[in-house]
Design an enzyme around this catalytic site. Structure first.
Site, mmCIF file in Angstrom:
data_model
loop_
_atom_site.group_PDB
_atom_site.id
_atom_site.type_symbol
_atom_site.label_atom_id
_atom_site.label_comp_id
_atom_site.label_asym_id
_atom_site.label_seq_id
_atom_site.Cartn_x
_atom_site.Cartn_y
_atom_site.Cartn_z
ATOM 1 N N GLU A 50 5.341 -4.183 4.252
ATOM 2 C CA GLU A 50 4.383 -5.085 5.869
ATOM 3 C C GLU A 50 3.790 -5.287 5.724
ATOM 4 O O GLU A 50 3.374 -6.434 7.069
ATOM 5 C CB GLU A 50 5.032 -3.731 6.883
ATOM 6 C CG GLU A 50 6.617 -3.490 7.392
ATOM 7 C CD GLU A 50 6.888 -1.871 6.412
ATOM 8 O OE1 GLU A 50 6.038 -1.704 5.076
ATOM 9 O OE2 GLU A 50 8.022 -1.557 6.108
ATOM 10 N N PHE A 112 10.471 12.094 13.399
ATOM 11 C CA PHE A 112 10.426 11.234 11.792
ATOM 12 C C PHE A 112 10.183 9.915 11.685
ATOM 13 O O PHE A 112 10.845 9.302 12.714
ATOM 14 C CB PHE A 112 12.078 11.941 11.522
ATOM 15 C CG PHE A 112 12.038 11.098 9.954
ATOM 16 C CD1 PHE A 112 11.245 11.281 9.334
ATOM 17 C CD2 PHE A 112 12.926 9.866 9.557
ATOM 18 C CE1 PHE A 112 11.571 10.299 7.468
ATOM 19 C CE2 PHE A 112 12.633 8.698 8.563
ATOM 20 C CZ PHE A 112 12.015 9.478 7.683
#
Ligand SMILES: Cc1ncc(C[n+]2csc(CCOP(=O)(O)OP(=O)(O)O)c2C)c(N)n1
Ligand SMILES: [Mg+2]
Lengths: 601, 180
Positions: A50, A112
């Site tokens: 990213e 999460f």
């Protein structure tokens, strides 16, 4: 009214915004948005990390002037964007980052892949928003683009929880933007423009100190007009290389820590410094108290907070720099009587447009010309090696006619590229200026190439930098983004090595990378690119020709450059610009002459 | 210490407080006190921020605050030109023998007793920061065991009103016109 899911609305908003490409990588919480992306008009470039998406968005924005867009999932996906956001913030790069977030009901529960990305990026974004209402998506996206691209540009982050992407809401475009506190500076004050023009016309030793704002505002044409009208020399910062043609007689090159002697000394001796879209960064000013000690300061910027932040301005011009530059050039033209004769009928660089009503700058320009002759950028390339980075850059400059789009990493190679490539036009120099982010070059070049597909995009990268983001070569090869990457492989974290040489008694601590591992040619080939190597000066032209000729695949060239070569001139950090060190290519006498700097005007 | 009092109007939206607090920490500005609450317009919150002018460039603070997208207006209130108040609750340990004395001190400062136990009492004081500091100094000799202050709030004196429209507050002075 049409109903869309949040994900559909998000993608549709990007389309409406005129976005053509999104750099990103999917994951759990952004999955809903990747589905409509598939059937949209947007091109999605799947990166390998990213951070690469973020820098690619930046490179796209630098090269095109349009906002870059990147996308990531929550948690680690979002945090991988952080370096690029910080980089874009420091360099005022317009960019919109879209991140998935865990479902609204899970926020705050350590779910999460939960990370508080709006909190994390608060100090490194121009603005950010966690969108909690599906109906707000079109407005949030429209506002993000508006804020990112207007005023002083910068990165904006929009964080969208998964359930908000999945919910359904009304769609309409254009949405009503709700930004009551956001003001975009407009035209400058005519009084300030007149005051600046009056100073410019009368100055004997003016310098135009040009920053990245000139490029961002596309005001290079008015810069040329202004400089020629006033016969004022121009120095372009690391952010502004290309804003003024380096071959122009009024060009002094880059100022600052590794600036040219004429640029650094001109600012020190100036009686008037006109800062145009520049921010008196410490890398330019050296020790602030000793910067341009004799100069009256005119500071033009779109960001009121920059004016007076580091150096007090005698005349502050706040406003859109494009309007400022046009108004300033007009005001100077008006202040010069028509047909005013030149002193002694001297020929002016820049031709007929230049004329002076006053004593003029001819003496000043003569001094600067002599400095350029006496104290140029100097290096020695022996014909049998070792290969010098300056030489490779100059050959690249010659072979491309200064017309390539150059993207740099951070370190010695970056400075050599900024110094020795002769830029001819704006938006042809892309680098990480304020943040100094190693790993910027490869992904930023990828973004630049996507934005300007027909052009030659060349990354000049260090061996250290290259290894931080090299995996985007896979993206380039698969997506057919034919960038050229010239690695200046000196086997060292060269810039750090130089500091240890100069300031730490040549005690080299953790700076040696070695030249052989990885084998960059094989690595290039493994990534589906062409890999070339060049070790000798007499091979440079041939190898460059070969590399530049390939327009179908990315090319990586391993230039084995000299491991001891330093970057000079240099103003040591925290020292005054008057303490500029010319470097080993100059004799002690020359250094003395440069320090004394005798001139009478 | 030269303190400057800023009145900051901001959109009443989530995250605004962290944007403002984050700006102060990122730019290494020192906040002496910060108080925030709603205004007569429910869409607008008002922050009163006190900064120490000796350690913090107040002009920069104003300009950087104005750049925050959710900030509507920043006004520096002039010293003496504003009514400034702070509320404090003070728990003082007090011997029954000197309780009378203490009540007298409280009376002089206009503080009222809002709770009492055999060994302590709680004073509520609303006053200008300077007067409050003076009261606290007096109470020290009795034994202040718990103190909570709200931070300063301030309102300009006179008929003038700070609204969220109108020109930005950090306009630059026009340069003097020089004869061409
Ligand atoms: C992410 C990051 N880490 C560390 C640094 C500090 N740093 C600045 S230049 C440099 C060396 C870069 O080495 P290389 O890419 O080989 O370039 P060279 O200086 O040798 O041309 C380092 C480590 C940085 N700028 N960015
Ligand atoms: Mg290196």
């Amino acid at each position: 009214m049409q109903e869309l899911t949040g994900a559909q609305a998000l993608v549709r908003s990007l389309e409406q915004q005129g976005v053509e490409v999104v750099f990103g990588l999917p994951g759990g919480t952004i999955l809903p948005t990747y589905d409509p992306l598939l059937s949209s008009s947007l091109r999605h470039v799947l990166v390998r990390h990213e951070q690469g998406a973020g820098h690619a968005a930046e490179g796209y924005a630098w090269a095109t002037g349009r906002p870059g867009v990147c996308m990531a999932t929550s948690g680690p996906g979002a945090t991988n964007l952080v370096t690029a956001l910080s980089d874009a913030y420091m360099d005022s790069v317009p960019m919109v980052a879209i991140t998935g977030q865990v479902g609204t009901s899970l926020i705050g529960s350590d779910a999460f892949q939960e990370a508080d990305i709006t909190g994390i990026t608060l100090p490194i974004t121009k603005h950010s928003e966690l969108v909690t209402d599906v109906a707000r998506i079109p407005a949030a996206i429209a506002e993000a683009f508006h804020v990112a691209t207007t005023g002083r540009p910068g990165p904006v982050l929009i964080d969208v929880p998964k359930d908000v992407q999945q919910a359904t809401g009304p769609w309409s475009w254009p949405p009503v933007m709700d930004l009551p506190g956001y003001q975009v500076p407009g035209p400058p004050s005519p009084t300030a423009i007149r005051a600046a023009a009056a100073l410019l016309v009368r100055a004997r030793r003016p310098v135009l100190y040009v920053g990245g704002g000139v490029i961002k505002s596309d005001s290079h044409a008015d810069l040329l007009r202004l400089a020629e009208l006033c016969q004022a020399p121009v120095t372009t910062t690391l952010m502004a290389r290309g804003a003024f043609p380096d071959a122009h007689p009024l060009a002094l090159g880059m100022p600052g820590m590794h600036g040219t002697y004429p640029a650094v000394a001109a600012l020190q001796e100036a009686d008037l410094v006109v800062a145009l879209g520049a921010r008196f960064d410490d890398r330019v000013t050296g020790r602030l108290a000793d910067f341009a000690p004799r100069a009256t300061i005119v500071h033009a910027d779109i960001d009121p907070a920059e004016v007076g932040k580091n150096r007090a301005a005698d005349v502050a011009i706040i406003g859109d720099l494009r309007l400022t530059m046009a108004a300033l050039a007009d005001a100077v033209a008006a202040a010069l009587p028509d047909g005013a004769a030149l002193p002694d009928g001297a020929a002016l660089p820049g031709g007929a447009a230049g004329r002076r009503a006053t004593a003029g700058t001819a003496d000043w320009l003569a001094v600067l010309a002599s400095w350029k002759r006496q104290f140029p950028l100097r290096y020695t390339q022996d014909s049998d090696g070792p290969l010098k980075p300056q030489y490779v850059t100059e050959r690249l400059s010659a072979l491309t006619g200064g017309e390539a789009i150059i993207v740099a990493g951070v370190g010695q190679h970056q400075m050599h590229a900024a110094q020795h490539y002769s830029f001819t036009r704006p938006r042809s120099w892309i680098n990480s200026g304020g943040a100094g982010t190693m790993g910027f070059a490869v992904p930023a070049a990828m973004g630049a190439q996507v934005g300007r597909p027909g052009e030659l995009v060349v990354a000049i990268d260090g061996d250290g930098c290259f290894q931080m983001t090299a995996q985007e070569l896979a993206t380039c090869a698969i997506e057919k983004i034919p960038i050229k990457v010239l690695i200046f492989n000196n086997g060292f974290l060269g810039m750090v090595r130089q500091w240890q040489e100069l300031f730490y008694d040549e005690r080299y601590s953790s700076v040696e990378l070695g030249t052989a591992i990885p084998d960059y040619v094989k690595l290039a080939e493994a990534y589906g690119c062409v890999g070339l190597r060049c070790e000798r000066p007499d091979e440079v032209d041939t190898v460059l020709d070969k590399a530049l000729a390939r327009t179908d695949v990315p090319v990586v060239v391993d230039f084995r450059t000299h491991d001891r070569e330093g970057v000079f001139p240099m103003v040591p950090a925290g020292r005054a610009n008057d303490e500029i060190v010319l470097g080993p290519e100059f004799s002690a006498d020359e250094q003395r002459a440069a320090t004394r700097r005798e001139m009478e005007i | 210490m030269s303190t400057h009092t800023l009145a900051v109007l901001a959109e009443n939206k989530p995250g605004v407080l962290s944007h403002i607090a984050g700006l102060f920490s990122r730019r290494a500005f020192n906040i002496s006190s910060l108080a925030v609450g709603p205004t007569q317009d429910e869409r607008v919150s008002r922050f009163t921020i006190v900064v120490d002018g000796a350690s913090t460039p107040v002009d920069q603070v104003c300009k950087q605050l104005e750049k925050l997208v959710r900030v509507l207006k920043v006004v520096e209130l002039s010293e003496g030109g504003a009514v400034e108040r702070e509320l404090a609750l003070i728990k003082v340990r007090v011997d029954p023998a000197v309780r009378g004395q203490l009540l007298e001190v409280a009376g002089v400062f206009g503080a009222s007793v809002v709770d009492m136990s055999p060994t302590t009492l709680v004073l509520e004081a609303v006053s200008s920061p300077a007067k409050l500091d003076a009261l606290l100094a007096m109470l020290d000799s009795y034994g202040t065991c718990e103190l909570v202050r709200t931070g300063r709030i301030a309102l300009a004196r006179g008929a003038g009103v700070i609204t969220d429209d109108g020109p930005a507050s950090t306009a630059f002075p026009e340069p003097a016109e020089t004869a061409a």
